[in-house]
Design an enzyme around this catalytic site. Structure first.
Site, mmCIF file in Angstrom:
data_model
loop_
_atom_site.group_PDB
_atom_site.id
_atom_site.type_symbol
_atom_site.label_atom_id
_atom_site.label_comp_id
_atom_site.label_asym_id
_atom_site.label_seq_id
_atom_site.Cartn_x
_atom_site.Cartn_y
_atom_site.Cartn_z
ATOM 1 N N HIS A 282 2.034 0.432 -6.885
ATOM 2 C CA HIS A 282 3.190 0.935 -6.126
ATOM 3 C C HIS A 282 3.684 2.292 -6.634
ATOM 4 O O HIS A 282 4.476 2.949 -5.957
ATOM 5 C CB HIS A 282 4.346 -0.070 -6.172
ATOM 6 C CG HIS A 282 4.032 -1.368 -5.503
ATOM 7 N ND1 HIS A 282 3.684 -1.441 -4.172
ATOM 8 C CD2 HIS A 282 3.982 -2.640 -5.968
ATOM 9 C CE1 HIS A 282 3.441 -2.713 -3.861
ATOM 10 N NE2 HIS A 282 3.611 -3.462 -4.924
ATOM 11 N N ASP B 189 -4.335 -6.895 -3.768
ATOM 12 C CA ASP B 189 -3.016 -7.451 -4.075
ATOM 13 C C ASP B 189 -2.349 -7.865 -2.753
ATOM 14 O O ASP B 189 -2.656 -7.312 -1.695
ATOM 15 C CB ASP B 189 -2.176 -6.376 -4.788
ATOM 16 C CG ASP B 189 -0.859 -6.883 -5.331
ATOM 17 O OD1 ASP B 189 -0.784 -7.212 -6.524
ATOM 18 O OD2 ASP B 189 0.124 -6.949 -4.541
ATOM 19 N N HIS C 292 0.515 -7.169 -1.792
ATOM 20 C CA HIS C 292 1.324 -6.051 -1.287
ATOM 21 C C HIS C 292 0.484 -4.797 -1.075
ATOM 22 O O HIS C 292 -0.478 -4.560 -1.798
ATOM 23 C CB HIS C 292 2.434 -5.722 -2.297
ATOM 24 C CG HIS C 292 3.301 -6.893 -2.654
ATOM 25 N ND1 HIS C 292 3.072 -7.668 -3.768
ATOM 26 C CD2 HIS C 292 4.384 -7.413 -2.030
ATOM 27 C CE1 HIS C 292 3.992 -8.628 -3.824
ATOM 28 N NE2 HIS C 292 4.799 -8.499 -2.781
ATOM 29 N N ASP D 274 -1.373 -12.407 -6.291
ATOM 30 C CA ASP D 274 -0.191 -12.897 -5.572
ATOM 31 C C ASP D 274 -0.525 -13.327 -4.146
ATOM 32 O O ASP D 274 0.365 -13.702 -3.377
ATOM 33 C CB ASP D 274 0.976 -11.891 -5.608
ATOM 34 C CG ASP D 274 0.547 -10.444 -5.519
ATOM 35 O OD1 ASP D 274 -0.647 -10.185 -5.247
ATOM 36 O OD2 ASP D 274 1.407 -9.563 -5.705
#
Ligand code: SP5
Ligand code: ZN
Length: 318
Positions: free
Chosen positions: A137, A172, A174, A261
């Site tokens: 991120h 991931d 995200h 995740d």
């Protein structure tokens, strides 16, 4: 295969994340990595482990603005104890990513972990870098989503020197807004991501399918947003498409931003992937037969992280 692991990350322990004026215990804890280490070693893989070497700061500065890097260093140094948490009001995209006393050193060490892995690709077909804090991120001058320095991006920039092409696959849960942003205008680093639909999940502002790159980078960025409750079967179909794109690109190096995740029990996500399926994912990744650097990103269901990582590792070793 080698696994890169180092101890400094343990001192970086963010206490809270703030959401809608409420505070929650932080999901990104040191036990995540230690659980993976414990399980891989318990399964006879201890001899694969190596400690990172140190690299000069210039590799981080090739990806992150110098004022941003010194800001994190300075604010970390101002904390009096390891429990103090500084939530900056700029250089940030959320209220989940505090600067702790140990944050700068831990984030630098995470970069050393991935760069050591990158250098080992001369001898190894696959390396698993146990980087923490995560990185995908983090943008050039923005921290967020528990990330400070973009480990995968620093490794990609490092490997892309001398005319080499690098493909990054981000699995991931995200979207890796930081990695996308850093390479959005470049054709020598391709970014391909599978993630939960950003219309309803963090990071909200990027990860849509129409984001395909700009200028020279046009056509070298691929987003595959998925339903929040994606199953193994749906995931595998999309993974095939993503890997086909990468195969066609013919990269010299392959970096996998690897988050767990997407697991069915993850406390902050909602996909439905199961432990044995991570072995399948890794086998598909290895089927491209490229020098492959796996970079740890998220994954928050601590009790099963070791089992997930071991399943994934079995696929890497096949
Ligand atoms: C690297 C990575 O996976 N970063 C993820 C950052 C996402 N954070 C936003 C989700 C916040 C949800 N927190 C749940 C606590 C309330 N139970
Ligand atoms: Zn994540």
């Amino acid at each position: 295969m080698r696994v890169i692991h180092a101890p400094d990350h343990k001192k970086h322990r963010p206490p809270w994340e703030y959401i809608n004026n409420e505070k929650f215990p932080h999901a990104e804890v040191p036990e995540r990595i230690e659980e993976i280490v414990k399980e891989l070693k318990a399964n006879g893989l201890a001899e694969l482990f190596v400690a990172p070497t140190k690299y000069p700061l210039k590799h981080i500065l090739a990806v992150h603005h110098k004022n941003y890097v010194s800001f994190i260093k300075e604010k970390a140094g101002l904390n009096k104890t390891e429990k103090d948490a500084y939530y900056p009001s700029f250089y940030m995209m959320d209220t989940y990513t505090p600067i702790m006393k140990a944050t700068y050193d831990a984030a630098v060490e995470a970069v050393n972990v991935v760069l050591t892995g990158a250098d080992l690709l001369k001898k190894e077909r696959v390396v698993y870098a146990l980087s923490r804090p995560p990185g995908h991120h983090a943008e050039n001058n923005v921290l967020g989503g528990y990330c400070y320095f973009n480990n995968a991006a620093v490794a990609a920039e490092y490997l892309s020197q001398k005319g080499k092409k690098v493909a990054i696959l981000d699995i991931d849960f995200h979207h890796g807004n930081g990695t996308q942003r850093i390479f959005f205008d470049r054709s020598d680093v391709m970014y391909v991501s599978l993630h939960a639909d950003p219309a309803v999940r963090f990071p909200y502002v990027s990860g849509f399918a129409h984001e395909t790159g700009i200028e020279k980078g046009r056509g070298y960025n691929y987003n595959f947003p998925l339903p929040v409750s994606t199953t193994n079967m749906q995931y595998e179909k999309t993974l095939h498409k993503a890997l086909a794109v990468i195969k066609e690109y013919k990269p010299d190096y392959f970096i996998v931003s690897c988050g767990f995740d997407t697991y069915e029990k993850d406390p902050i996500a909602a996909m439905k992937l199961t432990i044995p399926f991570y072995e399948t994912i890794a086998q598909h990744i290895m089927s491209l037969q490229l020098p492959t650097l796996v970079v740890q990103e998220g994954g928050y269901y601590v009790p099963d992280l070791g089992k997930i990582a071991y399943s994934f590792t079995k696929g890497l070793l096949k």
